[in-house]
Write an enzyme that holds these catalytic residues in place. Structure first.
Site, PDB file in Angstrom:
ATOM      1  N   LYS A   1     -12.440  20.075  30.759  1.00  0.00           N
ATOM      2  CA  LYS A   1     -12.409  20.572  32.135  1.00  0.00           C
ATOM      3  C   LYS A   1     -13.786  20.433  32.802  1.00  0.00           C
ATOM      4  O   LYS A   1     -14.787  20.184  32.124  1.00  0.00           O
ATOM      5  CB  LYS A   1     -11.936  22.035  32.125  1.00  0.00           C
TER       6      LYS A   1
ATOM      7  N   TYR B   1      -0.556  21.245  37.337  1.00  0.00           N
ATOM      8  CA  TYR B   1      -0.288  22.641  36.976  1.00  0.00           C
ATOM      9  C   TYR B   1       0.908  23.223  37.727  1.00  0.00           C
ATOM     10  O   TYR B   1       0.993  24.451  37.908  1.00  0.00           O
ATOM     11  CB  TYR B   1      -1.528  23.492  37.232  1.00  0.00           C
TER      12      TYR B   1
ATOM     13  N   ASN C   1     -12.465  27.582  30.730  1.00  0.00           N
ATOM     14  CA  ASN C   1     -12.353  27.644  29.276  1.00  0.00           C
ATOM     15  C   ASN C   1     -12.428  26.272  28.595  1.00  0.00           C
ATOM     16  O   ASN C   1     -11.863  26.047  27.536  1.00  0.00           O
ATOM     17  CB  ASN C   1     -11.092  28.424  28.868  1.00  0.00           C
TER      18      ASN C   1
ATOM     19  N   HIS D   1      -8.261  21.740  27.959  1.00  0.00           N
ATOM     20  CA  HIS D   1      -6.809  21.899  28.110  1.00  0.00           C
ATOM     21  C   HIS D   1      -6.138  21.139  26.976  1.00  0.00           C
ATOM     22  O   HIS D   1      -6.628  20.091  26.565  1.00  0.00           O
ATOM     23  CB  HIS D   1      -6.332  21.312  29.447  1.00  0.00           C
TER      24      HIS D   1
ATOM     25  N   GLU E   1       2.542  15.371  30.608  1.00  0.00           N
ATOM     26  CA  GLU E   1       1.104  15.354  30.906  1.00  0.00           C
ATOM     27  C   GLU E   1       0.460  14.002  30.592  1.00  0.00           C
ATOM     28  O   GLU E   1      -0.419  13.545  31.324  1.00  0.00           O
ATOM     29  CB  GLU E   1       0.410  16.482  30.131  1.00  0.00           C
TER      30      GLU E   1
HETATM   31  P1  GDP Z   1      -3.599  27.362  28.102  1.00  0.00           P
HETATM   32  O1  GDP Z   1      -2.336  26.674  27.691  1.00  0.00           O
HETATM   33  O2  GDP Z   1      -4.283  28.065  26.957  1.00  0.00           O
HETATM   34  O3  GDP Z   1      -4.554  26.459  28.856  1.00  0.00           O
HETATM   35  O4  GDP Z   1      -3.199  28.552  29.109  1.00  0.00           O
HETATM   36  P2  GDP Z   1      -2.114  28.665  30.285  1.00  0.00           P
HETATM   37  O5  GDP Z   1      -1.176  27.500  30.283  1.00  0.00           O
HETATM   38  O6  GDP Z   1      -1.533  30.035  30.216  1.00  0.00           O
HETATM   39  O7  GDP Z   1      -2.992  28.629  31.612  1.00  0.00           O
HETATM   40  C1  GDP Z   1      -3.505  27.409  32.111  1.00  0.00           C
HETATM   41  C2  GDP Z   1      -4.932  27.609  32.535  1.00  0.00           C
HETATM   42  O8  GDP Z   1      -4.984  28.530  33.616  1.00  0.00           O
HETATM   43  C3  GDP Z   1      -5.856  28.236  31.481  1.00  0.00           C
HETATM   44  O9  GDP Z   1      -6.374  27.319  30.556  1.00  0.00           O
HETATM   45  C4  GDP Z   1      -6.942  28.825  32.337  1.00  0.00           C
HETATM   46  O10 GDP Z   1      -7.870  27.838  32.781  1.00  0.00           O
HETATM   47  C5  GDP Z   1      -6.167  29.325  33.541  1.00  0.00           C
HETATM   48  N1  GDP Z   1      -5.759  30.725  33.395  1.00  0.00           N
HETATM   49  C6  GDP Z   1      -4.838  31.262  32.529  1.00  0.00           C
HETATM   50  N2  GDP Z   1      -4.719  32.597  32.686  1.00  0.00           N
HETATM   51  C7  GDP Z   1      -5.578  32.916  33.696  1.00  0.00           C
HETATM   52  C8  GDP Z   1      -5.922  34.147  34.346  1.00  0.00           C
HETATM   53  O11 GDP Z   1      -5.388  35.221  34.018  1.00  0.00           O
HETATM   54  N3  GDP Z   1      -6.842  34.072  35.353  1.00  0.00           N
HETATM   55  C9  GDP Z   1      -7.427  32.911  35.744  1.00  0.00           C
HETATM   56  N4  GDP Z   1      -8.335  32.922  36.733  1.00  0.00           N
HETATM   57  N5  GDP Z   1      -7.130  31.728  35.148  1.00  0.00           N
HETATM   58  C10 GDP Z   1      -6.243  31.734  34.141  1.00  0.00           C
END
Ligand code: GDP
Length: 138
Positions: free
Chosen positions: A9, A49, A112, A115, A126
């Site tokens: 990222k 997304y 973080n 991805h 994807e």
């Molecule tokens: P991943 O599969 O571990 O990447 O997590 P998810 O699919 O749940 O979420 C996609 C991305 O959205 C995450 O990697 C984070 O960058 C972001 N994200 C997830 N949860 C949160 C949140 O509660 N707050 C914010 N600001 N970003 C989030």
């Protein structure tokens, strides 16, 4: 043999973590089958997304993902979807296991560093979002 999509990222690229992330993949027997650096438009980030469009963090997330260059990769290996998710660690770095990419480098739940696709269906969507079949080296 399985494939997954990985993204370093914008925070990972700007903080100089490309080499470190790729080193962890290679050290763990994951093969890179395709790789490029791109900068997503806001629209491209929203399309990627789309499953999260109802979530409260969607605007912030797509703004972040289009804020600078990213490195997109197709990773290949046995059980590579799960293997990559294990190397990445939990979404929230505070909850990520010791020694994972997110625990070691991520600054917050959104920024973080990496991805990784979470299922074979997601991986197919994807990978197809970023690469055509001629760009993936068998
Ligand atoms: P991943 O599969 O571990 O990447 O997590 P998810 O699919 O749940 O979420 C996609 C991305 O959205 C995450 O990697 C984070 O960058 C972001 N994200 C997830 N949860 C949160 C949140 O509660 N707050 C914010 N600001 N970003 C989030």
């Amino acid at each position: 043999m399985e494939r997954t999509l990985s993204i370093i990222k914008p925070d990972g690229v700007s903080r100089g973590l490309i080499g470190e992330v790729i080193r962890r993949f290679e050290k763990n027997g994951i093969r890179i089958a395709a790789m490029k650096m791109i900068r997503l438009t806001r629209k491209q980030a929203q399309g990627f997304y789309a499953v999260h469009r109802e979530r409260p963090f969607f605007d912030s997330l797509t703004q972040f993902m289009s804020s600078g260059p990213v490195v997109v990769m197709v990773l290949e290996g046995e059980n590579v979807i799960e293997k990559n998710r294990t190397l990445m660690g939990a979404t929230d770095p505070a909850k990520a296991a010791a020694g994972t990419i997110r625990r070691d480098f991520a600054t917050e739940i959104e920024k973080n560093v990496v991805h990784g696709s979470d299922s074979p269906e997601t991986a197919a969507f994807e990978i197809g979002y970023f690469f055509n079949r001629f760009e993936i080296v068998a």
